[in-house]
Design an enzyme around this catalytic site. Structure first.
Site, PDB file in Angstrom:
ATOM      1  CD  GLU A   7       7.632 -12.519 -26.512  1.00  0.00           C
ATOM      2  OE1 GLU A   7       7.284 -12.300 -27.874  1.00  0.00           O
ATOM      3  OE2 GLU A   7       7.212 -13.084 -25.804  1.00  0.00           O
ATOM      4  CG  ASP A 110       3.738 -12.552 -25.694  1.00  0.00           C
ATOM      5  OD1 ASP A 110       3.523 -11.928 -24.607  1.00  0.00           O
ATOM      6  OD2 ASP A 110       4.065 -12.328 -27.023  1.00  0.00           O
ATOM      7  CE1 TYR A 317       0.917 -13.987 -27.365  1.00  0.00           C
ATOM      8  CE2 TYR A 317       0.547 -16.212 -27.655  1.00  0.00           C
ATOM      9  CZ  TYR A 317       1.312 -15.088 -27.701  1.00  0.00           C
ATOM     10  OH  TYR A 317       2.477 -15.233 -28.277  1.00  0.00           O
TER      11      TYR A 317
END
Length: 763
Positions: A7, A110, A317
């Site tokens: 990403e 992600d 995350y």
């Protein structure tokens, strides 16, 4: 070639460093960083290239013919075509170039709705140049060697349903936001940079804030009285007690009780007890934002920092709804990471426990675990605010394994001349989880050594006049919790919605306070199209997007349903068009009022000159020419605070990407500016007074002729002339005339302007 797409560039660099047998080589393709390495398997060499995107590299928009707000009706946007446009052409070109050579493509963005969509966008670009390239997907929750190696050892399929859910949000938010924003802005006559933003999630959120402010505005305080006493034991130690009637609503009753109080108090009863505080649950996104906000970080700043810590491999995350650690997570190993460094005392204490049993929240999902620390960082490696967030995450992680905190409580019942008093105390006897997580901890309230039957001296007594307070404004953390409860937005978007409300000058401050513009827009929408302001509609759409992600419903049907809902909204708006225009314009006029003109008693308002400059002018112009300057750029927010000296509202200036600037009272600000100018002029060498008008800078033969026609034939006459009237007559700017008068050592009457931002004569 094996092409891996991440990403962001930093994720590409870190993942390449983890997977490569030795340091990967950095290459440039179409101006984009690419990390290359080779792996030998079965005697064959395979090249791998890892490239990072920059989030979305393509976006959606309407065709150009829909861009003219004046010519294209807002309602036409509902059924308009949606086109895809490149956002980052360099990366698109690089993907095409790399994609042609790819024998296999792995999407490593992600893993959430937005990340899946970003990955599919990249995949679609690659498939245009290499339609037969096989592709897979890897999912991870932390960028650490263990997590990345495990993810790439077990690739899975791209989740196109999840990507469709993300795409549906993009389309719905574009159509709703663009159509409603255009309609309301045109109705209010607010175009250009001053447009009035309306959105599917934004407007119900703003409605919450405005409704809370209305509750505060209509709140009628109730007076009450409290009676307090300071008591002293035989050893001279002092503590406080309060009358058992905590709030007297009758002043005379309170006065009678107060008058009865003598010099001695009797301790009638001591009641001891225990109170237990259970440890907190693991951090999900909402819990993290709320905790970060309580230690001084805005939601958007907290998430920005958390994203940075994640991509640098320090925390997991940060976008997750989960509040239960998965069984697959080796929790003991995660704690052991911190046996060295500044948190070793806490880690060792946990590891000494016979069993590590973490707390569990109510929300359990399978996409990502709760937020937890994944590697050890040195304080020197992080910026101050990054360390603040990193430490918060570590301490919360540790606290979820700790025991409860235990408090010893003590309640005293006392008597002073027949009047009952009470006092409560508490002492932390077992810190438990609070030792690990000391944020916002209550303080001990300790008593001296006391026994039932003690006689105590009353050394001070007071009766306090108080009144009930209105409901408090929402802090940003609290607002995000309410948005989650009502289904407004997602874990990934809620903080962005609040940031947008700030940037649009709909709200200011923290706790959050709405501006007058918010009242004008929300009052109009609630009256004539309440669907836009309620959470029901947006919650239904959010649920439908979840069903797309689960494969239970197709994206096209949800988009069609959303368009039908929006058509119903426009039906309400069109029925009330004239009323909406009148309501908005009346409300927005109030948003421009600064105060009362000291010269004539009429309203001072924010106004615009013919040249586009902004200034504060009197509504009684041309009879009153009072004016004050305003800065050239930034959104102007009129706040509640008033200047005691001039009776004017204070002003706050909001510039995108910068901290708000509290200009304060515009008249005080201008006086201070004048003072600074005078001080600077006093330091300049004195200039001789010109002998004639033609000696002035910028006065040539033609201008001198105009001045003579206006009756100005001498330096003295110019110095004494009315600058505004003279400027009109000779068709010059007021600023130029005033500058001539300064050169003539003349005086300039009234107020002036800063940098010629426009004054009342320009209207």
């Amino acid at each position: 070639m094996h092409l891996i797409v991440t990403e962001k560039n930093i994720a590409a660099r870190r993942i390449a460093a983890i997977l490569a047998p030795k340091n990967p080589k950095k290459d440039r393709v179409s101006g984009v960083d690419v990390y290359r390495y080779e792996i030998t398997s079965d005697g064959k060499k395979q090249e791998t290239a890892v490239v990072g995107l920059s989030g979305h590299i393509v976006g959606i928009d309407f065709p150009k013919e829909y861009n003219n707000w004046q010519k294209v009706d807002a309602k036409a946007l509902i059924d308009a075509d949606i086109i895809t446009t490149p956002i980052n052409r360099k990366i698109v070109t690089a993907l095409k170039s790399l994609g042609k050579e790819a024998g296999r493509v792995t999407i490593a963005t992600d893993y959430d709705r937005e990340g899946e969509l970003i990955g599919v966008e990249a995949l679609n670009i690659i498939k245009k140049v290499n339609p037969d390239a096989p592709f897979d997907r890897v999912r991870y929750s932390a960028i650490t060697p263990k997590a990345i190696e495990a993810a790439f050892s077990n690739p899975t399929d791209v989740d196109f349903n999840l990507a469709d859910a993300g795409h549906s949000r993009q389309v719905i938010d574009l159509v709703w936001g663009a159509a409603l924003t255009r309609y309301i802005s045109l109705a209010a006559g607010r175009l250009g940079k001053m447009f009035l933003s309306v959105g599917r999630v934004q407007s119900p959120t703003l409605s919450l804030i405005v409704d809370r402010e209305k509750e505060r505005n209509i709140f009628v305080p109730t007076p009450y009285w409290e009676i307090h006493a300071e008591l002293q034991n035989a050893e001279g130690e002092i503590f406080s007690a309060q009358h058992s009637t905590r709030r007297f609503l009758d002043k005379e009753e309170a006065a009678r009780a107060f008058k009865k109080m003598g010099k001695q108090a009797q301790l009638k009863e001591i009641e001891k007890g225990k109170k237990t505080d259970q440890p907190p649950i693991p951090f999900n996104t909402t819990g993290f934002i709320s905790a970060a906000n309580s230690i001084g970080l805005s939601p958007s700043n907290a998430m920005r920092i958390a994203e940075s810590l994640y991509t640098n491999g320090y925390i997991s995350y940060p976008r997750t709804d989960n509040t239960v650690y998965p069984d697959t997570l080796d929790l003991k190993a995660q704690i052991e990471i911190f046996r060295e460094g500044p948190f070793k005392e806490y880690a060792n204490a946990l590891l000494e426990k016979a069993e590590l049993v973490p707390t569990r929240g109510k929300k359990e999902t399978t996409d990502h675990p709760p937020i937890f620390p994944v590697s050890l960082a040195k304080k020197a490696d992080l910026k101050e605010e990054e360390w603040k967030v990193y430490e918060l995450v570590i301490r919360r992680f540790f606290a979820t394994f700790a025991g409860p905190s235990e408090w010893e409580t003590m309640r005293l019942k006392l008597e002073i001349q027949g009047e009952e008093f009470r006092a409560n105390g508490a002492r932390l006897v077992e810190p438990g989880w609070r030792w690990y997580y000391p944020y916002n901890a209550p303080e001990d309230r300790l008593f001296p050594e006391l026994h039932e039957g003690d006689s105590l001296k009353v050394i001070k007594k007071e009766m306090l006049d108080k009144e009930t307070q209105p409901p408090g404004r929402y802090g940003q953390g609290r607002l995000i919790n309410i948005m989650e409860e009502l289904g407004l937005g997602t874990k990934a978007t809620r903080h962005e919605i609040i940031s947008k409300l700030y940037s649009r000058a709909y709200i200011h401050g923290n706790p959050v306070q709405p501006t007058n513009t918010s009242f004008a827009v929300m009052d109009t929408l609630e009256k004539y199209s309440p669907t836009i302001t309620k959470p029901d509609m947006t919650k239904l759409l959010e649920e439908n997007m979840d069903r797309i992600a689960e494969g239970k419903i197709k994206e096209l049907s949800v988009l069609e349903e959303s368009r039908e809902m929006l058509k119903q909204v426009f039906s309400e708006l069109d029925k009330n068009r004239d009323n909406i225009v009148e309501s908005l314009q009346a409300g927005l006029r109030e948003d421009k009022i600064i105060g009362t003109c000291s010269g004539c008693g009429n309203e001072l308002m924010i106004r615009r000159s013919k040249r586009g400059g902004r200034f504060i002018g009197c509504s009684n112009y041309p009879n009153c020419t009072f004016s004050l300057p305003l800065p050239k750029s930034g959104q102007i927010v009129v706040i509640d605070k008033m200047c005691e000296a001039h009776g004017l509202h204070h002003i706050r200036i909001i510039n995108s990407g910068k901290r708000p600037w509290d200009l304060g009272c515009p008249q005080c600000n201008f006086i201070e500016w004048q003072k600074t100018q005078q001080e600077e002029q006093a330091q300049q060498p004195k200039k001789e007074r010109p002998k004639s008008i033609k000696d002035l800078e910028g006065v040539g033969k033609a201008t001198a002729g105009k001045l003579e026609e206006a009756g100005i034939t001498s330096v003295e006459a110019l110095a004494e002339a009315d600058p505004i009237e003279l400027a009109k007559t000779i068709k010059m700017s007021v600023k130029k005339v005033k500058n001539w008068q300064v050169s003539c050592n003349g005086t300039v009457e009234g107020s002036g302007t800063v940098e010629d931002n426009g004054t009342v004569e320009d209207v």
